[in-house]
Design a protein around this motif. Sequence first.
Motif, PDB file in Angstrom:
ATOM      1  N   GLU A 167       9.772 -37.845   1.685  1.00 27.78           N
ATOM      2  CA  GLU A 167       8.848 -38.264   0.611  1.00 27.78           C
ATOM      3  C   GLU A 167       7.874 -39.263   1.216  1.00 27.78           C
ATOM      4  O   GLU A 167       8.288 -40.238   1.835  1.00 27.78           O
ATOM      5  N   ASP A 168       6.573 -38.989   1.061  1.00 24.46           N
ATOM      6  CA  ASP A 168       5.590 -39.868   1.696  1.00 24.46           C
ATOM      7  C   ASP A 168       5.188 -41.059   0.826  1.00 24.46           C
ATOM      8  O   ASP A 168       4.469 -41.942   1.277  1.00 24.46           O
ATOM      9  N   GLU A 169       5.647 -41.072  -0.433  1.00 24.13           N
ATOM     10  CA  GLU A 169       5.350 -42.241  -1.266  1.00 24.13           C
ATOM     11  C   GLU A 169       6.549 -43.182  -1.233  1.00 24.13           C
ATOM     12  O   GLU A 169       7.613 -42.873  -1.777  1.00 24.13           O
TER      13      GLU A 169
ATOM     14  N   ASP B 294       9.721 -33.506  -0.848  1.00 26.70           N
ATOM     15  CA  ASP B 294       8.499 -33.583  -1.643  1.00 26.70           C
ATOM     16  C   ASP B 294       7.632 -32.378  -1.264  1.00 26.70           C
ATOM     17  O   ASP B 294       7.516 -32.047  -0.080  1.00 26.70           O
TER      18      ASP B 294
ATOM     19  N   GLY C 282       4.362 -32.116  -1.670  1.00 33.08           N
ATOM     20  CA  GLY C 282       3.098 -32.586  -1.088  1.00 33.08           C
ATOM     21  C   GLY C 282       3.318 -33.623  -0.007  1.00 33.08           C
ATOM     22  O   GLY C 282       3.428 -34.811  -0.289  1.00 33.08           O
TER      23      GLY C 282
HETATM   24 CA    CA Z   1       3.632 -36.620  -1.774  1.00 29.28          CA
END
Ligand code: CA
Length: 227
Positions: free
Chosen positions: A8-10, A52, A54
């Motif tokens: 997850e990039d967030e 995720d 995205g």
């Molecule tokens: Ca994302």
Amino acid sequence: MPRILLVEDESAIADTVLYALREEGLDPLHCLTAGEALAAAAAKPFDLAILDVGLPDLGGFALCRQLRARVDLPVIFLTARQDEADRVLGFELGADDYVAKPFSPRELVARVRAVLRRTRPGGEAATPAQAANGFEHDPGGMRVRFRGRLLDLTRYEYGLLAALLARPGAVLTRAQLMDRVWGDALETGDRTIDTHVKTLRAKLHAVAPDADPIRTHRGLGYSIDAG
Ligand code: CA
């Protein structure tokens, strides 16, 4: 302790998920990118991945394919849009489940537990759904056994059954089933679903004449018995 790969990039989302997973006695590793995740998965085995859709480098779908090219890994997707969710539950990926953003960490952890119960042989006890109503679902192989017999299902019959088995006891509306199973296919309409439910019921009936685990909820949709 089941090992969970979280990609997850967030960071804010990842932090709440990590906290919830640890609270539940799970052992998560967080990666910000698909590249990091592939390196982590090559270094040690995981019991489940939360991806995720995205991601900045490689999308979650492509990452899923690459991870599964090496090992048969259960996957839960985090999606932000309905069309992503449709693809997740479609046949292209054969994901085990998805959670739509925004979600509660508690809900995600419950899904993780459910998938681990289904996929870890000899791990946690079988789910009541599997044990009590006689189904064994192999999402990776897109196969379902009913009372020990492998069902010979069409793609759409399998999709319907898989969608119902993912939420035993829950009523899925025709619109939800249409979204999940048919996606953007042109063949649409309530009659389509009803027809496939009918043939699916006939196949279950052929295995066990006494069993009718699929319930019709008039004006609502369908559910499968939880046990
Ligand atoms: Ca994302």
